[in-house]
Design a protein around this motif. Structure first.
Motif, PDB file in Angstrom:
ATOM      1  N   TYR A  56      45.590 -49.781 -56.852  1.00 56.79           N
ATOM      2  CA  TYR A  56      45.404 -48.495 -57.521  1.00 56.79           C
ATOM      3  C   TYR A  56      46.422 -47.485 -57.014  1.00 56.79           C
ATOM      4  N   THR A  57      46.512 -46.365 -57.714  1.00 57.51           N
ATOM      5  CA  THR A  57      47.275 -45.207 -57.243  1.00 57.51           C
ATOM      6  C   THR A  57      46.377 -43.974 -57.396  1.00 57.51           C
ATOM      7  N   PRO A  58      46.516 -43.005 -56.510  1.00 59.00           N
ATOM      8  CA  PRO A  58      45.653 -41.823 -56.569  1.00 59.00           C
ATOM      9  C   PRO A  58      45.848 -40.983 -57.829  1.00 59.00           C
ATOM     10  N   CYS A  63      42.320 -45.279 -62.707  1.00 57.39           N
ATOM     11  CA  CYS A  63      41.925 -45.619 -61.330  1.00 57.39           C
ATOM     12  C   CYS A  63      40.865 -44.658 -60.815  1.00 57.39           C
ATOM     13  N   LYS A  64      40.948 -43.398 -61.202  1.00 58.08           N
ATOM     14  CA  LYS A  64      39.970 -42.412 -60.761  1.00 58.08           C
ATOM     15  C   LYS A  64      38.579 -42.751 -61.281  1.00 58.08           C
ATOM     16  N   THR A  67      37.753 -46.509 -59.253  1.00 56.40           N
ATOM     17  CA  THR A  67      37.644 -46.535 -57.793  1.00 56.40           C
ATOM     18  C   THR A  67      36.205 -46.343 -57.299  1.00 56.40           C
ATOM     19  N   LYS A  82      40.902 -52.657 -51.144  1.00 55.71           N
ATOM     20  CA  LYS A  82      41.583 -51.653 -51.952  1.00 55.71           C
ATOM     21  C   LYS A  82      42.986 -51.476 -51.405  1.00 55.71           C
ATOM     22  N   ASN A  84      46.331 -49.147 -51.959  1.00 55.36           N
ATOM     23  CA  ASN A  84      46.944 -47.964 -52.555  1.00 55.36           C
ATOM     24  C   ASN A  84      48.442 -48.236 -52.704  1.00 55.36           C
ATOM     25  N   ALA A  86      50.722 -46.324 -53.657  1.00 55.75           N
ATOM     26  CA  ALA A  86      51.550 -45.202 -53.233  1.00 55.75           C
ATOM     27  C   ALA A  86      52.005 -45.383 -51.783  1.00 55.75           C
ATOM     28  N   SER A  87      51.209 -46.073 -50.986  1.00 53.94           N
ATOM     29  CA  SER A  87      51.578 -46.289 -49.586  1.00 53.94           C
ATOM     30  C   SER A  87      51.905 -47.752 -49.273  1.00 53.94           C
ATOM     31  N   ASP A  88      51.458 -48.697 -50.084  1.00 51.60           N
ATOM     32  CA  ASP A  88      51.697 -50.130 -49.854  1.00 51.60           C
ATOM     33  C   ASP A  88      52.426 -50.765 -51.036  1.00 51.60           C
ATOM     34  N   THR A 100      48.553 -50.034 -62.952  1.00 47.84           N
ATOM     35  CA  THR A 100      47.296 -49.819 -62.243  1.00 47.84           C
ATOM     36  C   THR A 100      46.254 -49.310 -63.219  1.00 47.84           C
TER      37      THR A 100
END
Length: 132
Positions: A56-58, A63-64, A67, A82, A84, A86-88, A100
């Motif tokens: 997912y991405t924030p 995704c919202k 999640t 989970k 993310n 955006a960071s992985d 996503t």
């Protein structure tokens, strides 16, 4: 008026093509070995016979919605991770994530299911129960 009709038809055709393309790509990934992964995710994949990866991405609106469903299911099923993007992002690249939210079910180091798009709790629960 005819020009507007053709523009709308091209747009609708493009959307349908993208949906079919994502589904075919998911089908082609089934049965493939997973790439080597380090860290917490790699350890979890090595320890569990069956693991559901939720990418997912924030900022993703679908995704919202999805999640909180995954969060509820994580209390019941311990084999849900989970990730993310955006960071992985590197892990997403290894699995070939194109959009996503994405669900990747890994069992015995092979991809058993690859689903792109928001799914409801019943679908995810059925996916988990069928592959435990």
């Amino acid at each position: 008026m005819d020009v507007l009709f053709y523009i709308v038809m091209v747009f609708v055709g493009f959307i349908v093509f993208i949906q079919i393309y994502a589904r075919v790509q998911g089908l082609m990934k089934r049965g493939k070995e997973i790439p080597p992964i380090d860290g917490k995710i790699g350890n979890a994949l090595a320890q569990n016979a069956s693991t559901l990866l939720y990418f997912y991405t924030p900022t993703c609106s679908a995704c919202k919605v999805m999640t909180p469903v995954i969060d509820r299911l994580q209390t019941e099923f311990k084999n849900i991770l989970k990730i993310n993007l955006a960071s992985d992002l590197e892990i997403g690249k290894k699995f070939g994530i194109m959009g996503t939210p994405s669900l990747v079910l890994v069992k015995d180091n092979k991809i058993k299911s690859f689903v792109v798009g928001a799914k409801n709790e019943t679908f995810i629960r059925k996916l988990l129960n069928n592959h435990q």
